[in-house]
Design a protein around this motif. Structure first.
Motif, PDB file in Angstrom:
ATOM      1  N   ASP A  99       6.204  76.092  42.781  1.00 15.58           N
ATOM      2  CA  ASP A  99       5.498  74.811  42.884  1.00 15.58           C
ATOM      3  C   ASP A  99       5.899  73.950  41.686  1.00 15.58           C
ATOM      4  OD1 ASP A  99       3.666  72.738  42.872  1.00 15.58           O
ATOM      5  OD2 ASP A  99       1.909  74.016  43.079  1.00 15.58           O
ATOM      6  N   ASN A 100       6.326  72.726  41.950  1.00 11.88           N
ATOM      7  CA  ASN A 100       6.856  71.880  40.883  1.00 11.88           C
ATOM      8  C   ASN A 100       5.870  70.839  40.394  1.00 11.88           C
ATOM      9  OD1 ASN A 100       8.936  71.163  39.104  1.00 11.88           O
ATOM     10  ND2 ASN A 100       9.608  69.495  40.428  1.00 11.88           N
ATOM     11  N   SER A 101       4.590  71.004  40.697  1.00 11.94           N
ATOM     12  CA  SER A 101       3.605  70.031  40.219  1.00 11.94           C
ATOM     13  C   SER A 101       3.432  70.159  38.708  1.00 11.94           C
ATOM     14  CB  SER A 101       2.264  70.244  40.924  1.00 11.94           C
ATOM     15  OG  SER A 101       1.770  71.547  40.714  1.00 11.94           O
ATOM     16  N   SER A 102       2.993  69.061  38.081  1.00  6.07           N
ATOM     17  CA  SER A 102       2.875  69.049  36.620  1.00  6.07           C
ATOM     18  C   SER A 102       1.867  70.073  36.111  1.00  6.07           C
ATOM     19  CB  SER A 102       2.468  67.649  36.140  1.00  6.07           C
ATOM     20  OG  SER A 102       1.235  67.259  36.722  1.00  6.07           O
ATOM     21  N   SER A 103       0.907  70.456  36.942  1.00  5.07           N
ATOM     22  CA  SER A 103      -0.084  71.450  36.526  1.00  5.07           C
ATOM     23  C   SER A 103       0.496  72.851  36.431  1.00  5.07           C
ATOM     24  CB  SER A 103      -1.260  71.461  37.514  1.00  5.07           C
ATOM     25  OG  SER A 103      -0.821  71.768  38.823  1.00  5.07           O
ATOM     26  N   MET A 104       1.769  73.007  36.857  1.00  2.00           N
ATOM     27  CA  MET A 104       2.420  74.316  36.848  1.00  2.00           C
ATOM     28  C   MET A 104       3.319  74.523  35.641  1.00  2.00           C
ATOM     29  SD  MET A 104       1.871  76.434  39.481  1.00  2.00           S
ATOM     30  CE  MET A 104       3.431  77.310  39.595  1.00  2.00           C
ATOM     31  N   ASP A 105       3.268  73.631  34.662  1.00  2.00           N
ATOM     32  CA  ASP A 105       4.206  73.717  33.536  1.00  2.00           C
ATOM     33  C   ASP A 105       4.108  75.050  32.801  1.00  2.00           C
ATOM     34  OD1 ASP A 105       5.174  71.235  34.125  1.00  2.00           O
ATOM     35  OD2 ASP A 105       4.117  70.184  32.499  1.00  2.00           O
ATOM     36  N   GLU A 106       2.897  75.545  32.568  1.00  2.00           N
ATOM     37  CA  GLU A 106       2.753  76.804  31.830  1.00  2.00           C
ATOM     38  C   GLU A 106       3.287  77.983  32.631  1.00  2.00           C
ATOM     39  OE1 GLU A 106      -1.545  76.106  31.089  1.00  2.00           O
ATOM     40  OE2 GLU A 106      -1.069  76.740  29.045  1.00  2.00           O
ATOM     41  N   GLU A 107       3.017  77.974  33.933  1.00  2.00           N
ATOM     42  CA  GLU A 107       3.512  79.069  34.762  1.00  2.00           C
ATOM     43  C   GLU A 107       5.034  79.071  34.835  1.00  2.00           C
ATOM     44  OE1 GLU A 107      -0.477  77.856  36.732  1.00  2.00           O
ATOM     45  OE2 GLU A 107       1.118  76.932  35.539  1.00  2.00           O
ATOM     46  N   LYS A 108       5.613  77.885  34.982  1.00  2.00           N
ATOM     47  CA  LYS A 108       7.073  77.808  35.058  1.00  2.00           C
ATOM     48  C   LYS A 108       7.720  78.239  33.746  1.00  2.00           C
ATOM     49  CE  LYS A 108       7.118  73.545  36.577  1.00  2.00           C
ATOM     50  NZ  LYS A 108       7.623  72.222  37.035  1.00  2.00           N
ATOM     51  N   ALA A 109       7.117  77.877  32.628  1.00  2.23           N
ATOM     52  CA  ALA A 109       7.656  78.306  31.336  1.00  2.23           C
ATOM     53  C   ALA A 109       7.609  79.815  31.206  1.00  2.23           C
ATOM     54  CB  ALA A 109       6.865  77.651  30.201  1.00  2.23           C
ATOM     55  N   SER A 110       6.523  80.432  31.650  1.00  6.34           N
ATOM     56  CA  SER A 110       6.417  81.889  31.593  1.00  6.34           C
ATOM     57  C   SER A 110       7.459  82.546  32.489  1.00  6.34           C
ATOM     58  CB  SER A 110       5.008  82.326  31.996  1.00  6.34           C
ATOM     59  OG  SER A 110       4.883  83.735  31.948  1.00  6.34           O
ATOM     60  N   MET A 111       7.636  82.001  33.698  1.00  4.76           N
ATOM     61  CA  MET A 111       8.640  82.548  34.607  1.00  4.76           C
ATOM     62  C   MET A 111      10.032  82.457  33.991  1.00  4.76           C
ATOM     63  SD  MET A 111       7.446  83.784  37.506  1.00  4.76           S
ATOM     64  CE  MET A 111       8.958  83.736  38.462  1.00  4.76           C
ATOM     65  N   ARG A 112      10.360  81.316  33.408  1.00  4.75           N
ATOM     66  CA  ARG A 112      11.694  81.084  32.863  1.00  4.75           C
ATOM     67  C   ARG A 112      11.998  81.996  31.685  1.00  4.75           C
ATOM     68  NH1 ARG A 112      10.250  75.505  32.730  1.00  4.75           N
ATOM     69  NH2 ARG A 112      10.095  75.741  30.470  1.00  4.75           N
ATOM     70  N   ASP A 113      11.050  82.086  30.762  1.00  4.73           N
ATOM     71  CA  ASP A 113      11.354  82.632  29.450  1.00  4.73           C
ATOM     72  C   ASP A 113      10.978  84.090  29.256  1.00  4.73           C
ATOM     73  OD1 ASP A 113      12.277  80.109  28.792  1.00  4.73           O
ATOM     74  OD2 ASP A 113      10.318  79.459  28.058  1.00  4.73           O
ATOM     75  N   VAL A 114      10.055  84.611  30.058  1.00  5.09           N
ATOM     76  CA  VAL A 114       9.624  85.997  29.889  1.00  5.09           C
ATOM     77  C   VAL A 114       9.741  86.792  31.180  1.00  5.09           C
ATOM     78  CG1 VAL A 114       7.691  87.510  29.308  1.00  5.09           C
ATOM     79  CG2 VAL A 114       8.041  85.421  28.010  1.00  5.09           C
ATOM     80  N   VAL A 115       9.151  86.257  32.252  1.00  5.78           N
ATOM     81  CA  VAL A 115       9.000  87.061  33.469  1.00  5.78           C
ATOM     82  C   VAL A 115      10.342  87.353  34.136  1.00  5.78           C
ATOM     83  CG1 VAL A 115       7.912  87.176  35.732  1.00  5.78           C
ATOM     84  CG2 VAL A 115       6.672  86.192  33.812  1.00  5.78           C
ATOM     85  N   PHE A 116      11.153  86.319  34.368  1.00  7.10           N
ATOM     86  CA  PHE A 116      12.417  86.581  35.049  1.00  7.10           C
ATOM     87  C   PHE A 116      13.344  87.493  34.249  1.00  7.10           C
ATOM     88  CE2 PHE A 116      16.897  85.764  35.814  1.00  7.10           C
ATOM     89  CZ  PHE A 116      16.992  86.159  37.144  1.00  7.10           C
ATOM     90  N   PRO A 117      13.538  87.281  32.956  1.00 15.88           N
ATOM     91  CA  PRO A 117      14.402  88.220  32.221  1.00 15.88           C
ATOM     92  C   PRO A 117      13.930  89.661  32.321  1.00 15.88           C
ATOM     93  CG  PRO A 117      14.041  86.250  30.915  1.00 15.88           C
ATOM     94  CD  PRO A 117      13.117  86.148  32.091  1.00 15.88           C
ATOM     95  N   ALA A 118      12.629  89.889  32.222  1.00 18.42           N
ATOM     96  CA  ALA A 118      12.113  91.250  32.331  1.00 18.42           C
ATOM     97  C   ALA A 118      12.285  91.789  33.746  1.00 18.42           C
ATOM     98  CB  ALA A 118      10.641  91.282  31.931  1.00 18.42           C
TER      99      ALA A 118
END
Length: 329
Positions: A99-118
């Protein structure tokens, strides 16, 4: 070794990137990594050099250590020590719909920087899996093409395709680029029609996109994994029942057991670790359609810790691979 314990060990090795754990920055899982009954080393090659988050050497993003399931000392990119599936899948095709809504900024940052690499590290260390490919799409099916650029420009995947390959030496940065969603081409109005991540994936795997921009992504001998995340709910336009979306995703693989679906949303209306979330009733019902085959998992966005949601999916992926039935054309 339990996946949660493995993830704690991984978090302990992430230095200089960002903290693991909840939104307060405090790690909820502490302790040293454990070794399985095999002769594997530390998860992800934690003593490697080069500054990457997995402790890999020479630019290898996946390290050289033993796997988190204790299946020997083979590195994540292959090698000796794994027990290997005598039948089942060796390949995984993953689609992340965000979801690309502005309210998703924290979730997207977590996905990008921690969740996907792990997730990438752990996926390749499931015994028997040799490789995976990953595609990113937003939650609008118009158009339903995989993202090959981010907000800052072209991602230039090493695969030279519309998706990333696990063999890439820049896999983490490629995902970070694509997950920084470019939305200038979407035709959704933003009036609830851009909150349909699962529907967007279904459209991406159907003509005209499966035979056009996304052609070649799905492999007959690969398990399909869909990760759909929204802080509102799945709101298909035109309206569709969860069973219909389920059937569209299954049709792409021809067999329900060949699809793992992870829905991430609010179990109820809440103000959670990543901010507010609406109850994702449709998304939960969609997960239930896959749960009958033990292929569906829901993670409550209100609890935060998206990494734990992906851990649940890894368990399902491992089980699904033992029962995988290749598509026969």
């Amino acid at each position: 070794m339990e996946l949660r314990a493995w993830y704690a060990a991984l978090c302990a090795g992430i230095v200089g990137l960002m903290g693991c754990g909840d939104s307060s920055g405090q790690n909820q899982n502490s302790g040293a990594g454990a070794s399985g009954p095999g002769s594997g080393g530390t998860a992800g090659g934690g003593q490697g050099q080069g500054g990457d988050i997995f402790g890999g050497q020479g630019g290898d993003p996946f390290g050289q250590g033993g796997d988190p399931f204790g299946n020997g000392n083979g590195g994540a990119s292959g090698g000796v020590g794994g027990n290997g599936n005598t039948s089942g899948c060796e390949h995984v095709d993953v689609v992340f719909a965000l979801d690309n809504s502005s309210s998703m900024d924290e979730e997207k940052a977590s996905m990008r920087d921690v969740v996907f690499p792990a997730f990438a590290q752990a996926l390749l260390q499931i015994s028997g899996i040799k490789d995976f490919r990953a595609a990113v799409i937003d939650a609008c099916p118009l158009p339903a093409n995989f993202h090959t650029r981010g907000a800052a420009g072209e991602c230039s995947f090493q695969s030279q395709k519309a998706w990333m390959e696990s063999t890439s030496t820049e896999l983490t940065s490629e995902f970070q680029c694509a997950a920084d969603l470019y939305a200038e081409d979407v035709q959704c109005t933003g009036d609830s029609d851009d909150e349909q991540p699962a529907s967007a994936v279904a459209a991406a795997l159907e003509p005209p996109f499966s035979t056009g921009e996304n052609a070649g992504f799905l492999r007959d001998d690969a398990l399909l994994v869909v990760v759909a995340i929204t802080d509102e709910d799945e709101q298909p336009v035109p309206s569709q029942r969860p069973e219909q979306i389920h059937d569209r995703l299954v049709a792409a693989k021809g067999e329900a057991k060949n699809v793992v679906f992870l829905g991430i949303g609010g179990r109820t209306d809440c103000d959670g670790a990543y901010g507010s979330a609406d109850e994702a009733d449709n998304l939960q019902r969609l997960v239930d359609t896959f749960a009958a085959d033990e292929r569906g998992f829901f993670w409550d966005l209100c609890e935060g810790r998206l990494e734990d949601g992906l851990t649940n999916a890894l368990t399902a992926i491992e089980e699904a691979c033992t029962e995988f039935v290749p598509t026969v054309n």
